[in-house]
Motif scaffolding. Structure first.
Motif, short mmCIF file in Angstrom:
data_model
loop_
_atom_site.label_atom_id
_atom_site.label_comp_id
_atom_site.label_asym_id
_atom_site.label_seq_id
_atom_site.Cartn_x
_atom_site.Cartn_y
_atom_site.Cartn_z
N LEU A 163 0.81 -1.21 0.00
CA LEU A 163 0.00 0.00 0.00
C LEU A 163 0.85 1.26 0.00
O LEU A 163 1.94 1.28 0.58
CB LEU A 163 -0.90 0.01 1.24
N SER A 164 0.31 2.29 -0.61
CA SER A 164 0.92 3.62 -0.49
C SER A 164 0.75 4.08 0.95
O SER A 164 -0.07 3.52 1.71
CB SER A 164 0.21 4.60 -1.43
N ASN A 179 -0.64 6.73 2.06
CA ASN A 179 -2.01 7.21 2.26
C ASN A 179 -2.98 6.05 2.45
O ASN A 179 -3.81 6.05 3.36
CB ASN A 179 -2.44 8.09 1.09
N ASP A 180 -2.89 5.04 1.58
CA ASP A 180 -3.77 3.88 1.70
C ASP A 180 -3.48 3.09 2.97
O ASP A 180 -4.40 2.56 3.61
CB ASP A 180 -3.63 2.97 0.48
N GLU A 217 -6.09 1.96 5.90
CA GLU A 217 -6.23 0.56 6.30
C GLU A 217 -5.86 0.36 7.78
O GLU A 217 -6.45 -0.50 8.45
CB GLU A 217 -5.41 -0.35 5.40
#
Length: 100
Positions: free
Chosen positions: A25-26, A28-29, A33
């Protein structure tokens, strides 16, 4: 629908399902999460029915919180300073005072 998993779980899942898909994941993601994971772990803590299970879930909650700090989503020192200030101003929950 996917979910955030612990790093060492990936290999176990690959062994069980060689076609399993994973992504990184980035930042931000990952933040999004982690928020979901924290809610999941808190719900599991609340649902746990004995000391052992509650302790396991509490450890998971601490892992998520530690990740927030480790990845600099939050500053641990600043958070602890706020915690201390709020305790000095408002006290804690250790006396079990319940308001009706």
């Amino acid at each position: 629908m996917g979910k955030l998993i612990r790093t060492k779980l990936k290999e176990k899942l690959k062994q069980r399902n060689p076609t399993a898909k994973f992504s990184t994941l980035s930042k931000n993601d990952l933040s999004i999460e982690l928020d979901k994971k924290l809610v999941e772990e808190v719900n599991e803590f609340v649902s746990a029915t004995n000391y052992e299970n509650k302790n396991e879930e509490l450890a998971d909650i601490l892992e998520v919180i530690g990740t927030y700090f480790e990845l600099d989503f939050f500053d641990e020192k600043a958070t602890r300073t706020i915690q201390d200030r709020k305790f000095k101003e408002r006290g804690g929950f250790d006396k079990g005072i319940y308001y009706f």
